[in-house]
Design an enzyme around this catalytic site. Sequence first.
Site, PDB file in Angstrom:
ATOM      1  N   GLU A 190      44.524  29.417  43.712  1.00 27.70           N
ATOM      2  CA  GLU A 190      45.771  30.448  43.588  1.00 27.70           C
ATOM      3  C   GLU A 190      46.849  30.267  44.402  1.00 27.70           C
ATOM      4  O   GLU A 190      47.846  30.500  44.146  1.00 27.70           O
ATOM      5  CB  GLU A 190      45.134  31.897  43.824  1.00 27.70           C
ATOM      6  CG  GLU A 190      44.075  32.029  42.576  1.00 27.70           C
ATOM      7  CD  GLU A 190      43.115  33.304  42.818  1.00 27.70           C
ATOM      8  OE1 GLU A 190      43.389  34.107  43.657  1.00 27.70           O
ATOM      9  OE2 GLU A 190      42.470  33.593  41.761  1.00 27.70           O
ATOM     10  N   ASN A 244      45.213  48.540  37.887  1.00 30.68           N
ATOM     11  CA  ASN A 244      44.508  48.532  39.116  1.00 30.68           C
ATOM     12  C   ASN A 244      44.835  47.922  40.387  1.00 30.68           C
ATOM     13  O   ASN A 244      44.112  47.704  41.331  1.00 30.68           O
ATOM     14  CB  ASN A 244      42.745  48.168  38.904  1.00 30.68           C
ATOM     15  CG  ASN A 244      42.946  46.651  38.671  1.00 30.68           C
ATOM     16  OD1 ASN A 244      43.955  46.000  38.192  1.00 30.68           O
ATOM     17  ND2 ASN A 244      41.850  46.078  38.588  1.00 30.68           N
ATOM     18  N   LYS A 286      49.921  44.142  42.152  1.00 31.68           N
ATOM     19  CA  LYS A 286      50.359  43.931  40.718  1.00 31.68           C
ATOM     20  C   LYS A 286      51.738  45.066  40.558  1.00 31.68           C
ATOM     21  O   LYS A 286      51.866  45.788  41.200  1.00 31.68           O
ATOM     22  CB  LYS A 286      49.114  44.498  39.838  1.00 31.68           C
ATOM     23  CG  LYS A 286      47.982  43.451  40.177  1.00 31.68           C
ATOM     24  CD  LYS A 286      46.780  43.907  39.436  1.00 31.68           C
ATOM     25  CE  LYS A 286      45.566  42.826  39.488  1.00 31.68           C
ATOM     26  NZ  LYS A 286      44.237  43.223  38.697  1.00 31.68           N
ATOM     27  N   TYR A 312      45.096  33.652  35.694  1.00 30.51           N
ATOM     28  CA  TYR A 312      43.789  34.279  35.018  1.00 30.51           C
ATOM     29  C   TYR A 312      43.270  33.267  33.951  1.00 30.51           C
ATOM     30  O   TYR A 312      42.469  33.975  32.959  1.00 30.51           O
ATOM     31  CB  TYR A 312      44.227  35.599  34.409  1.00 30.51           C
ATOM     32  CG  TYR A 312      44.349  36.801  35.358  1.00 30.51           C
ATOM     33  CD1 TYR A 312      43.245  37.139  36.252  1.00 30.51           C
ATOM     34  CD2 TYR A 312      45.521  37.287  35.542  1.00 30.51           C
ATOM     35  CE1 TYR A 312      43.547  38.195  37.121  1.00 30.51           C
ATOM     36  CE2 TYR A 312      45.872  38.457  36.555  1.00 30.51           C
ATOM     37  CZ  TYR A 312      44.753  38.888  37.393  1.00 30.51           C
ATOM     38  OH  TYR A 312      44.790  39.842  38.040  1.00 30.51           O
TER      39      TYR A 312
END
Length: 136
Positions: free
Chosen positions: A126, A112, A9, A49
């Site tokens: 994905e 995170n 991320k 998401y």
Amino acid sequence: TEVTFIMVKPDGVQRNLTGEIIRRFEAKGYYLRGLKLKQVERSLAEEHYIDLKSKPFYPGLVDYILSAPVVAMVFSGKNVVTMGRKLIGATNPLASEPGTIRGDLCIDVGRNVIHGSDSVESAQREIGLWFPEGLV
Ligand code: ATP
Ligand code: MG
């Protein structure tokens, strides 16, 4: 052989943790099958998401993913989906055990460091979203 989608991320990329994350998957015995640095468009972050669309943190989560480039990866190997989730650790860093990626490298659920597919079906979805060109 099983495949999973792993994403470093924006916070993980900016903190120079990409190498450490690749190292942990490779050291465990998994194979890197795809990798790209990508500034994500909103539609992809929202679609990635989509299952969390009703959650109060969803808009903030999408903005977080858009905030800077991410590193999108595919790893393969035996039980890589389940084992990848073990290597990553619990969603909330307060609950993730030391020794896991989140347990060792972060303190905030909203920052995170890493995403990993939660099932074989999610992984297929994905990988199709993030690597529409296919893998080598
Ligand atoms: P990921 O899908 O990113 O691998 P996960 O499967 O462990 O994480 P999910 O329930 O799918 O957890 O949540 C997706 C992401 O949404 C989390 O990794 C985290 O970045 C964010 N998130 C989850 N819960 C919260 C929360 N309560 N507040 C803020 N962000 C949250
Ligand atoms: Mg998830």
